[in-house]
Design an enzyme around this catalytic site. Sequence first.
Site, PDB file in Angstrom:
ATOM      1  CB  ALA A 151       2.744   2.202   4.713  1.00  0.00           C
ATOM      2  N   GLY A 152       3.843   0.541   2.381  1.00  0.00           N
ATOM      3  CA  GLY A 152       4.772  -0.489   1.924  1.00  0.00           C
ATOM      4  C   GLY A 152       5.446  -0.130   0.608  1.00  0.00           C
ATOM      5  NE  ARG A 172     -13.523  10.331   8.661  1.00  0.00           N
ATOM      6  CZ  ARG A 172     -12.650   9.850   7.808  1.00  0.00           C
ATOM      7  NH1 ARG A 172     -11.948   8.789   8.105  1.00  0.00           N
ATOM      8  NH2 ARG A 172     -12.483  10.414   6.644  1.00  0.00           N
ATOM      9  NE  ARG A 199      -8.053   7.428   9.461  1.00  0.00           N
ATOM     10  CZ  ARG A 199      -8.631   7.781   8.312  1.00  0.00           C
ATOM     11  NH1 ARG A 199      -8.243   8.853   7.672  1.00  0.00           N
ATOM     12  NH2 ARG A 199      -9.600   7.048   7.807  1.00  0.00           N
ATOM     13  CG  LEU A 216      -5.096   8.444   1.779  1.00  0.00           C
ATOM     14  CD1 LEU A 216      -5.732   9.261   0.664  1.00  0.00           C
ATOM     15  CD2 LEU A 216      -4.792   7.035   1.274  1.00  0.00           C
ATOM     16  CG  HIS A 272     -13.355   3.996   7.658  1.00  0.00           C
ATOM     17  ND1 HIS A 272     -13.355   3.616   6.339  1.00  0.00           N
ATOM     18  CD2 HIS A 272     -12.672   5.169   7.707  1.00  0.00           C
ATOM     19  CE1 HIS A 272     -12.699   4.521   5.623  1.00  0.00           C
ATOM     20  NE2 HIS A 272     -12.261   5.455   6.423  1.00  0.00           N
ATOM     21  CG  HIS A 294     -16.352   6.773   7.442  1.00  0.00           C
ATOM     22  ND1 HIS A 294     -17.369   7.539   6.947  1.00  0.00           N
ATOM     23  CD2 HIS A 294     -15.203   7.316   6.982  1.00  0.00           C
ATOM     24  CE1 HIS A 294     -16.842   8.508   6.205  1.00  0.00           C
ATOM     25  NE2 HIS A 294     -15.541   8.397   6.211  1.00  0.00           N
ATOM     26  N   GLY A 318       0.855  -1.190   0.000  1.00  0.00           N
ATOM     27  CA  GLY A 318       0.000   0.000   0.000  1.00  0.00           C
ATOM     28  C   GLY A 318       0.890   1.239   0.000  1.00  0.00           C
ATOM     29  CB  SER A 339     -15.716  10.439  -0.044  1.00  0.00           C
ATOM     30  OG  SER A 339     -14.937  11.460   0.515  1.00  0.00           O
TER      31      SER A 339
HETATM   32  C1  LIG Z   1     -12.876   2.932   1.798  1.00  0.00           C
HETATM   33  C2  LIG Z   1     -11.778   3.702   2.453  1.00  0.00           C
HETATM   34  C3  LIG Z   1     -11.615   5.052   2.178  1.00  0.00           C
HETATM   35  C4  LIG Z   1     -10.591   5.779   2.773  1.00  0.00           C
HETATM   36  N1  LIG Z   1     -10.460   7.109   2.477  1.00  0.00           N
HETATM   37  C5  LIG Z   1      -9.429   7.808   3.003  1.00  0.00           C
HETATM   38  C6  LIG Z   1      -9.211   9.183   2.656  1.00  0.00           C
HETATM   39  O1  LIG Z   1      -9.958   9.765   1.878  1.00  0.00           O
HETATM   40  N2  LIG Z   1      -8.157   9.817   3.209  1.00  0.00           N
HETATM   41  C7  LIG Z   1      -7.301   9.205   4.063  1.00  0.00           C
HETATM   42  O2  LIG Z   1      -6.337   9.827   4.498  1.00  0.00           O
HETATM   43  N3  LIG Z   1      -7.470   7.903   4.385  1.00  0.00           N
HETATM   44  C8  LIG Z   1      -8.514   7.199   3.885  1.00  0.00           C
HETATM   45  N4  LIG Z   1      -8.677   5.869   4.230  1.00  0.00           N
HETATM   46  C9  LIG Z   1      -7.683   5.202   5.060  1.00  0.00           C
HETATM   47  C10 LIG Z   1      -6.446   4.897   4.250  1.00  0.00           C
HETATM   48  O3  LIG Z   1      -6.809   4.545   2.941  1.00  0.00           O
HETATM   49  C11 LIG Z   1      -5.642   3.743   4.832  1.00  0.00           C
HETATM   50  O4  LIG Z   1      -5.454   3.923   6.192  1.00  0.00           O
HETATM   51  C12 LIG Z   1      -4.266   3.650   4.193  1.00  0.00           C
HETATM   52  O5  LIG Z   1      -4.376   3.653   2.799  1.00  0.00           O
HETATM   53  C13 LIG Z   1      -3.540   2.428   4.658  1.00  0.00           C
HETATM   54  O6  LIG Z   1      -2.382   2.247   3.896  1.00  0.00           O
HETATM   55  P1  LIG Z   1      -1.368   1.078   4.246  1.00  0.00           P
HETATM   56  O7  LIG Z   1      -0.261   1.205   3.279  1.00  0.00           O
HETATM   57  O8  LIG Z   1      -1.046   1.120   5.680  1.00  0.00           O
HETATM   58  O9  LIG Z   1      -2.194  -0.256   4.017  1.00  0.00           O
HETATM   59  P2  LIG Z   1      -2.916  -0.896   2.727  1.00  0.00           P
HETATM   60  O10 LIG Z   1      -3.010   0.040   1.607  1.00  0.00           O
HETATM   61  O11 LIG Z   1      -4.161  -1.537   3.227  1.00  0.00           O
HETATM   62  O12 LIG Z   1      -1.926  -2.019   2.264  1.00  0.00           O
HETATM   63  C14 LIG Z   1      -1.759  -3.208   2.940  1.00  0.00           C
HETATM   64  C15 LIG Z   1      -0.831  -4.066   2.151  1.00  0.00           C
HETATM   65  O13 LIG Z   1      -0.438  -5.165   2.943  1.00  0.00           O
HETATM   66  C16 LIG Z   1      -0.591  -6.357   2.223  1.00  0.00           C
HETATM   67  N5  LIG Z   1      -0.861  -7.404   3.191  1.00  0.00           N
HETATM   68  C17 LIG Z   1      -1.784  -7.408   4.189  1.00  0.00           C
HETATM   69  N6  LIG Z   1      -1.692  -8.524   4.901  1.00  0.00           N
HETATM   70  C18 LIG Z   1      -0.708  -9.252   4.358  1.00  0.00           C
HETATM   71  C19 LIG Z   1      -0.133 -10.512   4.665  1.00  0.00           C
HETATM   72  N7  LIG Z   1      -0.544 -11.230   5.705  1.00  0.00           N
HETATM   73  N8  LIG Z   1       0.857 -10.961   3.865  1.00  0.00           N
HETATM   74  C20 LIG Z   1       1.303 -10.226   2.807  1.00  0.00           C
HETATM   75  N9  LIG Z   1       0.809  -9.027   2.495  1.00  0.00           N
HETATM   76  C21 LIG Z   1      -0.180  -8.553   3.262  1.00  0.00           C
HETATM   77  C22 LIG Z   1      -1.695  -6.106   1.250  1.00  0.00           C
HETATM   78  O14 LIG Z   1      -1.560  -6.992   0.169  1.00  0.00           O
HETATM   79  C23 LIG Z   1      -1.411  -4.665   0.877  1.00  0.00           C
HETATM   80  O15 LIG Z   1      -0.445  -4.628  -0.140  1.00  0.00           O
HETATM   81  C24 LIG Z   1      -9.719   5.136   3.653  1.00  0.00           C
HETATM   82  C25 LIG Z   1      -9.882   3.782   3.935  1.00  0.00           C
HETATM   83  C26 LIG Z   1     -10.906   3.070   3.360  1.00  0.00           C
HETATM   84  C27 LIG Z   1     -11.082   1.647   3.715  1.00  0.00           C
END
Ligand SMILES: Cc1cc2nc3c(=O)[nH]c(=O)nc-3n(C[C@H](O)[C@H](O)[C@H](O)COP(=O)(O)OP(=O)(O)OC[C@H]3O[C@@H](n4cnc5c(N)ncnc54)[C@H](O)[C@@H]3O)c2cc1C
Lengths: 636, 248
Positions: A44-45, A330, A435, A441, A401, A266, A42, A284
């Site tokens: 972060a990763g 929220r 949050r 993001l 959420h 949410h 994602g 949203s």
């Molecule tokens: C519908 C929705 C709308 C949102 N809208 C907003 C917004 O408008 N603004 C905002 O700031 N935030 C928003 N958020 C929150 C935000 O999107 C997330 O908190 C953020 O994107 C998380 O990013 P991340 O990189 O931590 O995780 P993610 O993007 O969830 O990535 C997780 C990664 O880990 C991998 N993974 C997970 N478990 C395993 C495992 N066991 N083995 C191998 N790989 C694994 C997955 O494959 C993926 O690649 C929203 C969230 C949702 C659900």
Amino acid sequence: MVLYAKIPNGPLENKWRNYQITSQLINPANKKKLNVIVVGSGLAGAGAAATLAELGYDVKCFCYQDSARRAHSVAAQGGINAAKNYQHDGDSVWRMFYDTLKGGDFRSREANVYRLAELSAPLIDHYVQQGVPFAREYGGVLVNRSFGGVHVQRTFYARGQTGQQLLLAAYSQLYKMKRAKKVQMFPRHEMLDLVVIEGKAKGIVVRDLTTGELKRFAADAVVLATGGYSRVFRLSTLAIGCNGSAIWKAHKRGAFFAAPSFTQIHPTALPQTSEAQSKLTLMSESLRNDGRIWVPKKKDDDRNANAIPEEERDYYLERRYPSFGNLAPRDIASRAAKERIDAGYGVGRLKNAVYLDFKHAIERFGIEIIKDRYGNLFKMYKKITGVDAYEEPMQISPAAHFSMGGLWVDYELMTTIPGLYAIGECNFSDHGANRLGANSLLQASIDGYFVLPNTINNYLANALKEDHPTTEHPEFEKVEKEVAAQINKLLFIKGDKTVDHFHRELGKVMWQECTMSRNKEGLEKAISQIQKIKDAFWKEVNVTGGHHEMNTELEKALRLADFIELGLLMCTDALEREESCGAHFREEHQTSDGEALRHDEKYSYVSAWEYHNGNFKLHKETLEFANVQPTVRSYK
Amino acid sequence: MKVTFKIWRQENAKSNGGFQSYEVDGLTDDMSFLEALDHLNEILVGQNQKTIAYEYDCREGICGQCGVFINGRAHGPLDNITTCQLHMRSFTDGQTIVVEPWRAKAFPVIKDLVVDRSALDNIMEQGGYISAKTGTAPEANAILVGKDVADKAMDAAACIGCGACVASCKNASAALFTAAKINHMNSLPQGKQEAHRRVLEMSRQMELEGFGSCTFTGACEVECPEGISITNIAEMNARRAMAKWHNL
Ligand SMILES: Cc1cc2nc3c(=O)[nH]c(=O)nc-3n(C[C@H](O)[C@H](O)[C@H](O)COP(=O)(O)OP(=O)(O)OC[C@H]3O[C@@H](n4cnc5c(N)ncnc54)[C@H](O)[C@@H]3O)c2cc1C
Ligand code: FES
């Protein structure tokens, strides 16, 4: 054990700079000898993997989807915050810091939050340079809008697909480094356990989801970026595959889990309409900029929304929170919705929704402007519900959420296991007990692009002097055997219930007792119910298919097994915290007008739980506020 | 509601597949198509049978992971949506619903309805990025981007990478996918430096992956969940001609 957060010295504004000045550096020639595993692709990763590779480390990146581009960051709609003050409306790093700390109800660390605000502006520069098509004014400059809980416009967005555009940027950089042969990508690989050797994280065991093969990977450091775990409630706005397994296994291997029960509900998702439903789609929060939320003043009012005259509508957020109105944060908006729904004013087929109305905005701005701002959200609403929201109000409802909780990390984003880092939504860091919209993001990106690549050196500089771990080490053998044993156990139960059956059961208990309002009795009941679900799951589940093939049923079962245990910890945590703060609302602790009542003298700490043979032991990281005075969080 | 699913079952990449029929009762209008398949899978588990493998993740039309052929159309009977956004109200009681995986040489079947779309990632790898190391960006408002330019880039950038364009094309061409990415980046000022390289390298990779060539039938834009227009393909071809000329 004393939790040491490693907060650097100096005034708040200088802490990050001071950290960078004093942290260890590694000679570029040596970096290529160091391997880093990044689990997750994602924001972060992917951000971390690409940047670490640019710096010269040898990186392996894993995700469970078929492509890194599908990580759930892709689903974020609304936007990303940054203290650019482009709107000249009084924004600053300090104000963003304060809004975030206050939004989190003073349950996060000052130094971390300040760093988040400080690095937000360069992050926007960074994404623009990578080709993110953010919304623009006719004159060519960037546009902003507001999100809940603040009085300034600091949110940047790309139509209603901000997360998608940011993730595509991060993914493109990841593939740029793959082409440069500095990153190896492992899509369709799921991490099932962590390998700890002599107290340090040295690798992972994963299952190749295409073949079912278990594989071992060793590295000098392991970074978890596995996102949120709100699928513990089953119905949530998260992707179906989102899981808590990687962090849960790390927790069982020694990483402390912080504030597990802090979950954001949410306020604006689509309501559940049937038992078979697998997911709740988010609308949203940006819609609350122009949409007004209301319920009928009369109970069980069955009239069509458009037939209810103005004076018979209760715009309850505007009524209760005149200063913030529909843009109340929220947790407050969700709880207010639940209050109205529980009191019998809910609308929709299952009476579990409230209205979000654009009538006034359309009258005021014209339909074209509303289309430009939210066109794709209205389209999505129509696809799912068959209803045209330009004509009648949307029906929305609260949904699980976001996980504020996650693995405890220090200022360097390292967990309590040396060499194991947690970044993005899977850690507990900047958001405290709630949050703010458009801040995550941001947090995921900042952790991945800017913070971790600067802090990991401090650990890896010493790792250089040690032997590189290899997958031949007996600890790898042992962990792989344990993983295989768990899989075999699941496959041999051959009970008469499906995995989904148990997930629905768990979801119901968790949703009922561990969301918007919680109480002692309910949480104690939940713990015993989840214990029963756990026992039944391990006796009665049926997982068909085998180990050495693509087996989606087995994937679900493995994730659920971890969710059940995580649910226990979440309820334990919610029970322990005898106060209300942010999203954690304990009914026993409220003011006379129903607002959250914090108890700073007793609970101004981060709860960090240690796993001990199926029991959880609490450790406390005391929060110190040297720069701001925690106040009562009022949005009236 | 009751329907008959006729579903492609295939053990793995090497085995031969075939259709199997399943009569499924107890469905409702407001179930999504994938929830109906979930329901079928729970029935199969009850009968101790292996479940059907199909893909999804977000279930809200944005991740691009879902995607099957339904009654001869990519993502089912409606225009411009994903499989996960399709609901059972689009079918009638008693209907037979034929479900197949994406069919394209470049997308080998992994199991049942699951295919391998890594060819799309391979195209992206060959220049679907702007080379900008973390930490090197100028102030965001220093380079102005007109609203029309940003909007047009966003129209193309909206692609979710599901592969429906390939699956619905009789030539199994990935031209729409590739064009969308190239036009997104090449139309922004930030993407200009590498514009010629990008279009040449990405389109070359598209051919190497075994996708067919585009004959402008327009089938792709009808199935594209984001409604990405085939004018993007013409634009890519023009950019390619210019890049070749530039490189002479
Ligand atoms: C519908 C929705 C709308 C949102 N809208 C907003 C917004 O408008 N603004 C905002 O700031 N935030 C928003 N958020 C929150 C935000 O999107 C997330 O908190 C953020 O994107 C998380 O990013 P991340 O990189 O931590 O995780 P993610 O993007 O969830 O990535 C997780 C990664 O880990 C991998 N993974 C997970 N478990 C395993 C495992 N066991 N083995 C191998 N790989 C694994 C997955 O494959 C993926 O690649 C929203 C969230 C949702 C659900
Ligand atoms: S499951 Fe994500 S687009 Fe359909």
